[in-house]
Enzyme design. Structure first.
Site, PDB file in Angstrom:
ATOM      1  N   SER A   1       0.843  -1.197   0.000  1.00 43.30           N
ATOM      2  CA  SER A   1       0.000   0.000   0.000  1.00 43.30           C
ATOM      3  C   SER A   1       0.878   1.247   0.000  1.00 43.30           C
ATOM      4  O   SER A   1       1.694   1.424  -0.891  1.00 43.30           O
ATOM      5  CB  SER A   1      -0.973  -0.039   1.179  1.00 43.30           C
ATOM      6  OG  SER A   1      -2.057   0.834   0.993  1.00 43.30           O
TER       7      SER A   1
ATOM      8  N   ASP B   1      -0.212  -5.039  -3.431  1.00 40.72           N
ATOM      9  CA  ASP B   1      -1.587  -4.569  -3.577  1.00 40.72           C
ATOM     10  C   ASP B   1      -1.724  -3.045  -3.643  1.00 40.72           C
ATOM     11  O   ASP B   1      -2.539  -2.457  -2.924  1.00 40.72           O
ATOM     12  CB  ASP B   1      -2.492  -5.132  -2.477  1.00 40.72           C
ATOM     13  CG  ASP B   1      -3.951  -5.181  -2.949  1.00 40.72           C
ATOM     14  OD1 ASP B   1      -4.218  -5.875  -3.931  1.00 40.72           O
ATOM     15  OD2 ASP B   1      -4.807  -4.492  -2.368  1.00 40.72           O
TER      16      ASP B   1
ATOM     17  N   HIS C   1      -6.615  -6.629   0.989  1.00 42.95           N
ATOM     18  CA  HIS C   1      -5.575  -5.635   0.752  1.00 42.95           C
ATOM     19  C   HIS C   1      -4.331  -5.902   1.594  1.00 42.95           C
ATOM     20  O   HIS C   1      -3.208  -5.755   1.110  1.00 42.95           O
ATOM     21  CB  HIS C   1      -6.147  -4.248   1.070  1.00 42.95           C
ATOM     22  CG  HIS C   1      -5.193  -3.127   0.864  1.00 42.95           C
ATOM     23  ND1 HIS C   1      -4.537  -2.896  -0.330  1.00 42.95           N
ATOM     24  CD2 HIS C   1      -4.779  -2.131   1.717  1.00 42.95           C
ATOM     25  CE1 HIS C   1      -3.765  -1.827  -0.217  1.00 42.95           C
ATOM     26  NE2 HIS C   1      -3.886  -1.352   1.012  1.00 42.95           N
TER      27      HIS C   1
END
Length: 306
Positions: free
Chosen positions: A121, A145, A288
């Protein structure tokens, strides 16, 4: 709790993941940066790190614990500025290019060889300018992700809404309840409680607050917008940088891992492949936070890069 051992959860985490592995020695590191801020990290294993890991927004270095246990290699997990035990930025500018110099300084101070650099992220977006600006410090880049093109009104909306609440709480149990209500926390109250404990602190007045700056920024943005999480906030800002330019400048081989239920859609992955044609993409059955949903599988992917 004054004499808390932040590494005391490791045996339970290993057992939950079905790992029968030696528990590595963990130590907390602190680096004073040129502007007076401090950067904090945790280092695992008895020798120089081979892997450096960067967490996502609102998380901290301990999000990688189970992945590191499964990997079984010396590793360094950094608390990005404004997170964990690292200083908050006075300008609240947590964009990847602002965070990257801290990481480059950490690699210079705490590693002695090119690293497999893993970022999830916000950490993935930060890892690109790190690898671009310090090519000799990074041997491989693994992005988890996230891509520069992720829609801030899609998956990240959950993060924005989750943090746009009160800035302090009567107890950590209240924070655990909120995490579980949002479907966060790793799937059980025990895991959520562990995450909350490692990501919060008790103030002098006895109230509990998140360690990371994002919760305070999200709450302020929501208050300014009349209680509704604002699109023009810190989460949106970190997604709107020049990420594609940074990726184009990376010399190290790049791998993207996307979670089937994560932020990176198939269209995002296709755009990533078009813009970074030499990279490879893997898809995991996870959300995620791949490092928490599928830590053993992620560790295998990292081991392949080593």
């Amino acid at each position: 709790m004054t004499d808390f051992d932040e590494f005391s959860f490791l045996p339970d985490q290993a057992a939950e993941a079905g790992l029968t592995v030696p528990i590595p020695r963990g130590e907390r590191l602190t680096l004073t940066l040129p502007d007076g801020r401090t950067l904090s990290a945790v280092r695992y294993g008895g020798s120089a790190p081979e892997v450096t890991l960067l967490h996502g927004a609102g998380l901290n270095a301990h999000t990688w614990d189970t992945t590191i246990l499964a990997l079984g290699r010396p590793a360094l997990a950094i608390d990005l500025a404004g997170h964990g035990d690292s200083s908050w930025r006075d300008d609240a500018a947590y964009t990847p290019r602002n965070l990257a110099p801290d990481v480059v300084a950490a690699l210079s101070e705490w590693t002695d060889r090119p690293q497999v650099l893993v970022g999830q992220s916000l950490g993935g977006l930060t890892a690109a300018p790190v690898a671009a600006s310090a090519p000799d410090a990074v041997s491989r880049l693994l992005i988890v992700d996230i891509t520069p093109g992720v829609d801030p009104d899609a998956g990240p909306t959950q993060v924005r809404t989750f943090f746009a609440g009160p800035t302090d709480w009567a107890s950590r149990d209240e924070l655990v309840d909120r995490a579980l209500a949002f479907g966060l926390g790793g799937g059980s109250r025990e895991k959520a409680a562990r995450g909350v404990f490692l990501n919060s602190r008790v103030r002098a007045d006895g109230r509990v607050e998140w360690k990371h700056h994002f919760a305070h920024l999200a709450a302020a943005a929501a208050n300014d917008a009349g209680g509704t999480p604002s699109r023009d906030d810190a989460v949106t800002a970190l997604l709107s940088g020049a990420g594609w330019d940074d990726l184009a400048a990376v010399r190290a081989p790049i791998t993207l891992i996307r979670g089937e239920r994560g932020y990176v859609t198939e269209a995002d992955a296709a755009e990533f492949a078009r813009r970074v044609p030499a990279a490879r993409t893997l898809t995991f059955a996870s959300g995620h936070n791949v490092q928490e949903d599928a830590p053993v599988e992620l560790a295998r992917a990292i081991a392949d890069l080593l």
